[in-house]
Structure formats: structure tokens, C-alpha cells
Motif scaffolding. Structure first.
Motif, PDB file in Angstrom:
ATOM      1  N   ASP A  25       1.108   1.028   6.097  1.00 23.34           N
ATOM      2  CA  ASP A  25       1.174   0.290   4.834  1.00 23.34           C
ATOM      3  C   ASP A  25       2.624  -0.010   4.426  1.00 23.34           C
ATOM      4  N   ARG A  27       5.825  -1.794   3.275  1.00 25.53           N
ATOM      5  CA  ARG A  27       5.997  -2.877   2.298  1.00 25.53           C
ATOM      6  C   ARG A  27       7.477  -3.093   2.058  1.00 25.53           C
ATOM      7  N   GLN A  33      12.061  -6.927  -2.712  1.00 24.47           N
ATOM      8  CA  GLN A  33      11.198  -7.749  -3.572  1.00 24.47           C
ATOM      9  C   GLN A  33      12.054  -8.521  -4.568  1.00 24.47           C
ATOM     10  N   SER A 106       4.368 -10.978 -10.158  1.00 20.16           N
ATOM     11  CA  SER A 106       5.584 -10.194  -9.942  1.00 20.16           C
ATOM     12  C   SER A 106       6.733 -10.718 -10.793  1.00 20.16           C
ATOM     13  N   GLY A 159       5.481  -5.478  -9.766  1.00 24.86           N
ATOM     14  CA  GLY A 159       4.713  -6.304  -8.827  1.00 24.86           C
ATOM     15  C   GLY A 159       3.282  -6.529  -9.269  1.00 24.86           C
ATOM     16  N   ARG A 163       2.163  -1.533 -10.026  1.00 21.47           N
ATOM     17  CA  ARG A 163       3.115  -1.582  -8.914  1.00 21.47           C
ATOM     18  C   ARG A 163       4.483  -1.882  -9.499  1.00 21.47           C
ATOM     19  N   ASP A 165       8.931  -0.471  -9.464  1.00 22.26           N
ATOM     20  CA  ASP A 165       9.943   0.441  -8.933  1.00 22.26           C
ATOM     21  C   ASP A 165      11.313  -0.058  -9.387  1.00 22.26           C
ATOM     22  N   ASP A 226      -1.302  -8.268   2.552  1.00 19.28           N
ATOM     23  CA  ASP A 226      -2.091  -7.658   1.474  1.00 19.28           C
ATOM     24  C   ASP A 226      -3.508  -8.201   1.578  1.00 19.28           C
ATOM     25  N   ARG A 239      -3.591  -2.704   2.581  1.00 17.03           N
ATOM     26  CA  ARG A 239      -2.399  -3.231   3.223  1.00 17.03           C
ATOM     27  C   ARG A 239      -2.535  -3.065   4.725  1.00 17.03           C
TER      28      ARG A 239
END
Lengths: 267, 267
Positions: A25, A27, A33, A106, A159, A163, A165, A226, A239
């Protein structure tokens, strides 16, 4: 068992868990991002400080020098006066989405301080702004316009629901935008239109949902796909990663085909 | 004389002046523009203050109670913590545009302070947020989410290049969104597709450009039409007002037809 697909991400609490862990998974990081979202558009909202120290939100266009946003604002405008008086600033950039729920998409915040670029930096910043905002050629050199570079000290990426960070300015500076991003929307449409069986096979073999009836692709990046998975237990998101990070959009077709082939062989 | 249409608003300095004053160039006030833009969408960017007093830009969804933005943010999120610690806030809202130049479109900043609505206000604010953001039903009542009302003290409207104005909180509160706005895009498309001759006649009779060859409609509101006019002297922008402010979108067709009839009679 009832399928509880409310048609929006608010149904997440009812999503059935995977029956085994997804194989891979991998990413993009928050910094990747953020670089990808910043590189995808030329419009943002600036937060600056008024003379009273109040927060002032205003729409701006921007270019990018490396990952550093380049702004060009009039000293006569409120945000221009704000930046000249206090360099603290942040920029919110929102990724394009077709979802009716704006919060499912996002977005990032890039926070730091603006500086007036000088000499070679100024030429590079000017070129970066003009490349992103061609109409600026009509006013960029007006005496009341100032070029600003936002030195990013702190990054927040969201996101969609659940989601999110953070990243440091250094992580942001050293990350690169996803080279697959410009091809992603087309790839998603193609996979869903012509390769639904392959997506379901991937969800069963690698996504942790051996009970998947069908699967749809909701996103593509250099690390993988995804998937939204329909199972008799309900709708879930998972994922499926590529064996290796892709170096360019050219590799997307063969990497996806290889993933589909592996999925079929392992079923 | 050369026609200097660069295809973007940057050509404004070369626009030929009207040969006589437009007959009626009534337009919405900045407060009306702001109410209309705020009513047209449910997504904005919030500027709040971090614990250090830095400006923090973040994407939010919103509803409207009267013209007051209603926010619903998690106390765990950075902007939620910011609002709880310092109520000063502003909201940037950008009108949808099809122009490739983002700065050619309209946007507003609503600045003021947030308050936690109580009792009846809270119920109304909750209903307003849910009406604008239906997916919020899944999290609105989570204990970490707080509803905020932005009491607007100051408004800035920018309507594209060289069009901007301010309004007070009182002006904003007492203005109303343009009832014609939801029908405007369709009306513009219809006028340009089927009534180009009528638009040119309006530009000649009422827009101050008796030398107009052709005209295209670029906007419609309750006060009249925005026109882009082609003349042998170049491309210009003008305004043709309705005799009276329209009370509803239903009146748009007859008011525009009447304007076209008057224009033909006076030519």
C-alpha cells in the motif's frame, strides 16, 4: 448483508475491513502530495496579516520556482501592503475534484515567510510567474507590482476525510511532484471504462479484499492505484501498489498491465 | 486602426472609449456582489491565526445564515484550534469562472470574528450548514466538531482587473444575493447563440458605442447586461442597464427582449 454506500465518504465508518493486509500500500508522502498539488494549478488563497494583525484571506495566482510559490501582487492591494509590512504568510491550494462534497478532495497549506527575490533569483521568479500566469505580461513590470517568494517552513496536507499529514519545509523542498499526475485522470477513466475486470482481480489478489465483486479506480499516482471495492460486506477503499515507484507517466500503462497480469495469475 | 484584442483582460489599456456615455450603467453594489458570490458556492478558504499569530490559510466548506458564513470544523484540526484561541478570521470565496486567467474572475474577502452560536441560532446555523454541505450529517454531531458563525465586519470585492470595491458589514448584511444569478450562465449562452444582432443593437443604442460591429454578452445580473463590443477602433467593454432592477429571474427574458426592442427602435 446490506451494502451501505451513501455515495459519499461519510459512509466510511461502515466500510468493511480487508480480510488480509494489502500486499503493497505504498503511497506518496505528504511532501510529495503537496508538491504534486502545488504543481497542478496556478490559483490559491493567501493568508496574510493586516496592520492590526488580523488574518486576511485573498485570492492570488502563483507560479513555482522549484516548489517555492512565486506571487506577484500590487502594493496598492490590501494583501500587497500586508506582505510588505509583515512577511508571515500561508497559501492554501486546492486540488481539482469532481466530487460534489468539497471536503472529499485534497488540499494543502504552505506556511512560511515571503521574501523579495533579488538578482538572478528575481529573473527566475519572474519567469516562473509568467510561465504560470501568461496574462501577467501586461502588468508584471508596472511599478506597483512586487514579486514575492514564499519560503515554505511548514506544510499541511489533507487528502480528504481522515487522510492528512504534515511535512517540514525541507521535506517539501526535496520532494518532487508526481510525474504521473498529468496522466492520472485519463488513466482512471480508461481503467474504469475498459478494465473493470482487471481492477476487481487486483482488489482480490493484492488489495486485501478476496471477496470483491467489482472495483473502480479512484486515483492513480506513481506508487499505485486507489480502488473503491464492492463486496457482499459493503463498500471499502483500498490500495494496490506498483512493485517499484514509476519514474515517468510513460511507464503507467505497462506497470498497470503487469499488475493486472499478476493479479489474474494469482487468482 | 488596429484591433488589439489580446484575448484577455490585459488588453484593457488599448480599449477604445465610448463615443457617448452609456445610457444606464447601473450595476450591483460591492455588497450585492459579495452576497451573490457567497450564495453561489459552499467552499472557501479561511484565514485564521496560529498560536504564534501567524496567518493560516485552510480550505473549508460553509453554509450561510442570512449572509453570515457558518463553519463546522474539528477542534482537532489546526484551523479549529486557531478559531477557539482567537476569533479573528476572514474567508475568501471565489466565483466560478471559465476564463483561463484566474485573476479575470470575481472573488471576495469577508473579514470579522467568529462566534459560537447558541440556542436558536445554533439550530439555524446547523440547518444552514447541513443544507449547504449534506455530507456533514455524518460528522456534524461528533463531539470534536464546533459550529462557528462569522460575523462579517468588513467586505472586499474584486470583480476582475480594475473592478473592486469595499463594503461595510452593515451593507453586506442588508444586501441581498442577486435572484437572477442562478439563471445568468444560461441567459448569457442563449443571448450569444441566438440574439447577437440584438446585443449589437443594444451596444450601439445604449452602450455608448454607435460604431459597434458586433457585441457579445459576458454577464447578466438583475441590473443589466455586460457586453464586449467589437468596433473598428478596437474591443471594449460596456454596460446596458435594465430600466428597473429585476425582482426575480422570471423577469429576465421579458426585460432583455424589451431592451432589444427599444434598441432596434432607436437605431
Amino acid at each position: 448483508m446490506a451494502v451501505r454506500d451513501h455515495g459519499d465518504p461519510g459512509d466510511a465508518p461502515s466500510a468493511p475491513p480487508p480480510l488480509r493486509p494489502p500486499t503493497n500500500d505504498a503511497r506518496p508522502s505528504a511532501a510529495e502530495q503537496a508538491r504534486t498539488i502545488a504543481a497542478a494549478t496556478n490559483a490559491a488563497t493567501l493568508a496574510s496579516l493586516t496592520a492590526d494583525g488580523d488574518p486576511w484571506a485573498s485570492f492570488v495566482a502563483y507560479g513555482l520556482l522549484g516548489g517555492m510559490p512565486v506571487l506577484c501582487v500590487s502594493d496598492l492591494a490590501e494583501h500587497g501592503r500586508n506582505l510588505a509590512a509583515d512577511p508571515r504568510a500561508s497559501l492554501s491550494i486546492v486540488a481539482a475534484t469532481t466530487d460534489v462534497d468539497p471536503l472529499a478532495g485534497s488540499r494543502i497549506t504552505l506556511a512560511g515567510k515571503v521574501v523579495r527575490p533579488s538578482d538572478a533569483d528575481r529573473d527566475a521568479a519572474r519567469a516562473a510567474y509568467l510561465s504560470a500566469v501568461p496574462a501577467a505580461r501586461f502588468y508584471l513590470d508596472f511599478s506597483d507590482f512586487t514579486l514575492w517568494l514564499l519560503r515554505v517552513e511548514r506544510v499541511r496536507w489533507v487528502g480528504g476525510y481522515g487522510r492528512m499529514d504534515s511535512a517540514t519545509g525541507e521535506q517539501y523542498a526535496s520532494a518532487e511532484p508526481d510525474p504521473v499526475a498529468p496522466a492520472a485522470a485519463g488513466a482512471v477513466a480508461h481503467l474504469n471504462a475498459d478494465h473493470a475486470d482487471a481492477l476487481a482481480a487486483m482488489a482480490r489478489a493484492f488489495g486485501g479484499y478476496p471477496d470483491a465483486d467489482t472495483a473502480a479506480c479512484t486515483g492513480v499516482d506513481r506508487y499505485g492505484l486507489d480502488l473503491r471495492v464492492h463486496t457482499p460486506r459493503g463498500v471499502a477503499y483500498t490500495r494496490v501498489g506498483f512493485p517499484e515507484r514509476l519514474a515517468s507517466a510513460d511507464q503507467l500503462r505497462s506497470a498497470t498491465a503487469e499488475l493486472a497480469r499478476s493479479a489474474r495469475h494469482s487468482s
